[in-house]
Design a protein around this motif. Structure first.
Motif, mmCIF file in Angstrom:
data_model
loop_
_atom_site.group_PDB
_atom_site.id
_atom_site.type_symbol
_atom_site.label_atom_id
_atom_site.label_comp_id
_atom_site.label_asym_id
_atom_site.label_seq_id
_atom_site.Cartn_x
_atom_site.Cartn_y
_atom_site.Cartn_z
ATOM 1 N N VAL A 1 -7.068 -7.677 -8.582
ATOM 2 C CA VAL A 1 -6.351 -6.907 -7.569
ATOM 3 C C VAL A 1 -4.912 -6.686 -7.984
ATOM 4 C CG1 VAL A 1 -5.474 -6.941 -5.190
ATOM 5 C CG2 VAL A 1 -7.840 -7.615 -5.659
ATOM 6 N N THR B 1 -4.632 -4.032 -10.606
ATOM 7 C CA THR B 1 -4.819 -2.712 -9.997
ATOM 8 C C THR B 1 -3.564 -2.267 -9.253
ATOM 9 O OG1 THR B 1 -7.206 -3.086 -9.745
ATOM 10 C CG2 THR B 1 -6.204 -1.379 -8.359
ATOM 11 N N CYS B 2 -2.966 -3.196 -8.518
ATOM 12 C CA CYS B 2 -1.765 -2.864 -7.749
ATOM 13 C C CYS B 2 -0.580 -2.560 -8.662
ATOM 14 C CB CYS B 2 -1.422 -4.008 -6.789
ATOM 15 S SG CYS B 2 -2.608 -4.214 -5.427
ATOM 16 N N LYS C 1 -0.357 0.878 -9.837
ATOM 17 C CA LYS C 1 0.031 1.871 -8.835
ATOM 18 C C LYS C 1 1.553 1.961 -8.675
ATOM 19 C CE LYS C 1 -4.247 1.371 -6.169
ATOM 20 N NZ LYS C 1 -4.854 0.980 -4.872
ATOM 21 N N LEU D 1 4.819 -3.827 -4.181
ATOM 22 C CA LEU D 1 3.698 -4.641 -4.627
ATOM 23 C C LEU D 1 3.131 -5.480 -3.491
ATOM 24 C CD1 LEU D 1 1.964 -5.489 -7.022
ATOM 25 C CD2 LEU D 1 3.675 -7.222 -7.575
ATOM 26 N N LEU E 1 0.989 -3.269 -1.312
ATOM 27 C CA LEU E 1 -0.288 -2.951 -1.954
ATOM 28 C C LEU E 1 -1.241 -4.141 -1.901
ATOM 29 C CD1 LEU E 1 1.082 -1.051 -5.082
ATOM 30 C CD2 LEU E 1 -0.262 -0.048 -3.221
ATOM 31 N N LEU E 2 -0.697 -5.340 -2.099
ATOM 32 C CA LEU E 2 -1.529 -6.537 -2.051
ATOM 33 C C LEU E 2 -2.053 -6.796 -0.641
ATOM 34 C CD1 LEU E 2 0.530 -8.906 -4.389
ATOM 35 C CD2 LEU E 2 -1.725 -7.951 -4.859
ATOM 36 N N ASN F 1 -2.688 -4.593 1.563
ATOM 37 C CA ASN F 1 -3.757 -3.619 1.806
ATOM 38 C C ASN F 1 -5.079 -4.059 1.199
ATOM 39 O OD1 ASN F 1 -1.992 -1.922 3.174
ATOM 40 N ND2 ASN F 1 -1.549 -0.661 1.383
ATOM 41 N N GLU F 2 -4.967 -4.922 0.186
ATOM 42 C CA GLU F 2 -6.172 -5.443 -0.474
ATOM 43 C C GLU F 2 -6.603 -6.784 0.106
ATOM 44 O OE1 GLU F 2 -8.006 -3.890 -2.612
ATOM 45 O OE2 GLU F 2 -6.700 -2.144 -2.816
#
Length: 203
Positions: A138, A141-142, A145, A189, A192-193, A195-196
């Motif tokens: 994860v 991936t973040c 972005k 970051l 984004l984390l 959101n995951e």
């Protein structure tokens, strides 16, 4: 026996002398044309320089070639080193310039950066290992972005453990700009984390 002991003692003193030689002293020697100083400096810094370049260009063959170019530049320009930063920072700033120049030549527009987390400890139980692996995936991936500028500053400060001042010298920007980028990079970051479904990297 005494001869062997004397040889071992002399060798030990040589090793200690090399270890006690600072990078700045080596640069002075290189500026004077001392190849032995160049060999020692290369031995100290080529692995870190290679890894730094590889994380930018993502090409082992290109990274190896660029490392050679970096240290050739060090050999040629040692007399121009002004001691405004650490030698290691100066070397990485040369490496960064060459890596980004190589990317532009190959028309790469993005800098891929991953593998920032350690591989799961073999002692972890299956559930812990799975959670670590998921967090690693994860995070990678973040990170992809984030903008290139934000990924770069995260890379330098966290992966290469540079200070704000050192990161600024490598990138060629003021410390205040590094701090600003760090603030927004961490904020982005973290979002984004979340959101995951990850609230902390320690999870």
């Amino acid at each position: 026996m005494q001869t062997a002991f004397a040889i071992k003692t002399a060798a030990r003193h040589c090793v200690l002398a090399v270890q006690a030689t600072s990078d700045e002293m080596l640069i002075d020697g290189i500026a004077d044309g001392e190849k032995s100083a160049m060999h020692i400096l290369y031995a100290r810094h080529h692995v870190r320089t290679y890894r730094f370049i590889l994380r930018i260009v993502r090409d082992t063959t290109l990274a190896e070639d660029l490392v050679s170019q970096v240290f050739l530049d060090v050999w040629r320009t040692a007399s121009q080193f002004e001691r405004r930063c650490q030698v290691s920072t100066w070397i990485l700033s040369i490496a960064r310039f060459k890596a980004l120049s190589a990317l532009r030549q190959r028309r790469f527009e993005d800098i891929e950066q991953d593998e920032v987390l350690q591989i799961a400890d073999d002692r972890d139980d299956p559930e812990t290992a799975f959670n670590r692996a998921r967090t690693s995936d994860v995070l990678r991936t973040c990170l992809k972005k984030l903008s290139p500028a934000h990924r770069e500053v995260i890379e330098l400060v966290y992966y290469h453990e540079m200070s704000v001042e050192e990161a600024g010298r490598v990138i060629g920007i003021p410390q205040a700009t590094v701090k600003t980028r760090m603030f927004y990079a961490r904020k982005a970051l973290a979002g984004l984390l979340r959101n995951e479904g990850i609230d902390s990297l320690a999870a």
